[in-house]
Write a protein that holds these residues in place. Structure first.
Motif, PDB file in Angstrom:
ATOM      1  N   ILE A   1       0.722  -1.147   0.527  1.00  0.00           N
ATOM      2  CA  ILE A   1      -0.111   0.220  -0.135  1.00  0.00           C
ATOM      3  C   ILE A   1       1.145   1.499  -0.115  1.00  0.00           C
ATOM      4  N   ASP A   2       2.513   1.218   1.219  1.00  0.00           N
ATOM      5  CA  ASP A   2       2.670   2.037   0.987  1.00  0.00           C
ATOM      6  C   ASP A   2       3.900   2.584  -0.812  1.00  0.00           C
TER       7      ASP A   2
ATOM      8  N   CYS B   1       2.727   1.951  -3.166  1.00  0.00           N
ATOM      9  CA  CYS B   1       1.701   2.119  -4.207  1.00  0.00           C
ATOM     10  C   CYS B   1       1.205   3.714  -4.140  1.00  0.00           C
ATOM     11  N   ARG B   2       1.051   4.565  -3.051  1.00  0.00           N
ATOM     12  CA  ARG B   2       0.788   5.415  -2.727  1.00  0.00           C
ATOM     13  C   ARG B   2       1.728   6.593  -3.284  1.00  0.00           C
TER      14      ARG B   2
ATOM     15  N   GLY C   1       3.024   6.423  -6.971  1.00  0.00           N
ATOM     16  CA  GLY C   1       1.052   7.307  -7.999  1.00  0.00           C
ATOM     17  C   GLY C   1       0.455   5.917  -8.391  1.00  0.00           C
TER      18      GLY C   1
ATOM     19  N   ASP D   1      -2.579   3.796  -7.835  1.00  0.00           N
ATOM     20  CA  ASP D   1      -4.200   2.824  -7.784  1.00  0.00           C
ATOM     21  C   ASP D   1      -4.653   1.363  -7.144  1.00  0.00           C
TER      22      ASP D   1
ATOM     23  N   TRP E   1       0.042  -0.438   9.522  1.00  0.00           N
ATOM     24  CA  TRP E   1      -0.232   0.774   8.154  1.00  0.00           C
ATOM     25  C   TRP E   1      -0.130   2.129   8.356  1.00  0.00           C
TER      26      TRP E   1
ATOM     27  N   ARG F   1      -1.197   4.546   7.924  1.00  0.00           N
ATOM     28  CA  ARG F   1      -2.481   5.621   7.869  1.00  0.00           C
ATOM     29  C   ARG F   1      -3.735   4.438   7.733  1.00  0.00           C
TER      30      ARG F   1
ATOM     31  N   GLU G   1      -6.972   3.896   5.323  1.00  0.00           N
ATOM     32  CA  GLU G   1      -7.285   3.405   4.489  1.00  0.00           C
ATOM     33  C   GLU G   1      -8.872   3.793   4.196  1.00  0.00           C
TER      34      GLU G   1
ATOM     35  N   THR H   1      -8.873   0.874  -0.991  1.00  0.00           N
ATOM     36  CA  THR H   1      -8.884   1.590  -2.255  1.00  0.00           C
ATOM     37  C   THR H   1      -8.505   2.527  -2.234  1.00  0.00           C
ATOM     38  N   ASN H   2      -7.487   3.641  -2.199  1.00  0.00           N
ATOM     39  CA  ASN H   2      -7.153   4.905  -2.459  1.00  0.00           C
ATOM     40  C   ASN H   2      -7.721   5.742  -3.484  1.00  0.00           C
TER      41      ASN H   2
END
Length: 446
Positions: free
Chosen positions: A241-242, A244-245, A248, A250, A298, A300, A302, A322-323
């Motif tokens: 997750i980190d 991917c964020r 950039g 999704d 995590w 943060r 989500e 999902t982001n």
């Protein structure tokens, strides 16, 4: 030993006349449809792309069969249903296989089984890395124009083995030794890559490294294309997750149910059960909600989407993370996340119809090369299907159906001085669609 002049025994008379059958027909083939796949391969250039990644150790002045020819022969064999190298002993003299290799029916035979078997052990680790990048290049070249967004489906599949292969591992869930290759398709069924790995659940560090290489290679072609990663809960973790964020990308991933997440939907579950109990004949009750939360590991919170379903078997709750900003919870779950299930059909086509689980080589590098060979055969069949009329059932036909109806066509080959004539069955039921496909293949994007 086979004797072509001896008649087949046990055939009953027809209309009072005896039936005599011998294998003495001459230049005949049961795979005339391979010539259509030959045109697809020429457009995609799969064999040449893979061969360019391998350093040929042979003395070039004594080479009879080029690496590209060997690879092309294997790709066509796999696509036609001959995944075993031993079949090359007979197929090397098949006139259609020869023509598919730009060899005249009366010319030299194709490569033998020992030659093809030696080929599988030639690529080293560096060659395989180059092949992985080449498969991504092939994927990007299959688009007419740069897409605004692509969806990448990550999944893995169990591959049982029965020998002493490198990287094999015992998997308690399947109660067998095997591999668990990680495969990636896009939302339209294009094959992107496959990585041989032991039969265990991938860790976050492994997934992150795989994604880093994959996304970096794709962005060398399309730096501005939005990329959406879609996968089940095996691929959901803080490292993924980190990453991917930070890059950039999704994502929409399944999340394993926890007591923390279930606290958010306790009331909705009770409401769904009550609704079903009040009107059980109307079928299952499905409800959706979303909230922000996260595991302790995590970095943060989500966006979490929950799907709650109540029926005769009780309640069933699933979570995804999902982001993606915007979009209703039901739409994101049903129209985006659930469509990742189509990737399982692509894996089925790759494994069941193209025998991608034939990883019986001792060396891991040879088995990884086999995955790429079967991926190349997948591209041939996918290219053939992509040329079908959009609104026809052929566009969604399985690979084994395409093979049975369009490749397994008998033909008599007559070689003359200035031309080669193929005499196909007049009663072939699919000659119309074969004409259409051959007329469309020049449009195939390369």
């Amino acid at each position: 030993m086979n004797h072509s002049t001896l008649p087949l025994p046990g055939l009953s008379p027809v209309g009072g006349k005896t039936v005599v059958a011998r294998f003495d027909g001459g230049l005949l083939s049961s795979d005339a449809g391979l010539l259509a796949l030959r045109e697809v391969e020429k457009r995609l250039g799969v064999a040449e792309r893979l061969a360019a990644c391998i350093d040929d150790p042979r003395s070039q002045d004594q080479v009879v069969h080029r690496l590209a020819d060997l690879i092309r022969f294997r790709l066509l064999m796999i696509a036609a249903g001959y995944e075993d190298c031993n079949d090359a002993t007979s197929l090397r003299a098949d006139p259609i296989f020869k023509m598919a290799q730009d060899v005249l029916p009366s010319d030299r035979h194709l490569a033998s089984q020992p030659t093809l078997s030696r080929l599988e052990n030639v690529p080293d680790a560096r060659s395989l890395v180059r092949m992985g990048r080449t498969m991504i290049d092939l994927y990007c070249a299959s688009f007419r124009q740069v897409p605004k967004q692509i969806v990448l489906d990550l999944d893995d599949t169990f591959d049982a083995v029965h020998g002493d292969q490198q990287l094999r591992l015992f998997n308690a869930h399947y109660d067998e030794y095997g591999f668990q290759p990680m495969v990636v398709f896009d939302g339209e069924g294009r094959f992107i890559t496959a990585v041989l790995r032991p039969a265990k659940r991938p860790k976050g560090t492994e997934i992150r490294a795989h994604l880093r290489r994959l996304i970096r290679a794709i962005r060398t072609h399309w730096p501005t294309t939005r990329i959406l990663i879609r996968a089940d809960s095996h691929y959901c973790g803080p490292l993924v997750i980190d990453w991917c964020r930070a890059n950039g990308v999704d994502f929409i991933l399944g999340v394993a149910s926890t007591s923390t997440l279930r606290r958010h939907i306790a009331g909705l579950e009770a409401s769904a059960k009550a609704r079903f109990a009040a009107a059980p004949l109307q079928g299952k009750v499905r409800r959706f909600t979303e909230f922000f939360d996260g595991a302790e590991s995590w970095s943060r919170v989500e966006r979490i989407i929950a799907r709650v379903e109540a029926g005769e078997q009780g309640s069933d709750t699933r979570f995804i993370v999902t982001n993606l900003a915007g979009g209703k919870a039901r739409t994101l779950y049903e129209r985006i996340y659930c469509r990742r299930g189509i990737a399982e059909n692509h894996i089925k086509a790759w494994k069941a119809h193209l025998a991608a689980d034939r990883t019986s080589c001792t060396k891991a590098t040879a088995n990884q090369f086999r995955l790429f060979l079967h991926a190349g055969a997948y591209w041939l069949m996918w290219g053939l299907r992509a040329m079908m009329p959009k609104r026809s059932l052929w566009r969604i036909a399985q690979f084994d159906t395409l093979r049975l109806r369009l490749i397994k066509i008998a033909a008599r080959v007559v070689e003359r001085k200035t031309q080669i004539r193929l005499h196909l069955p007049s009663a072939c039921p699919d000659q119309t669609i074969l004409r259409v496909v051959l007329g469309r293949i020049p449009r195939l994007v390369t």
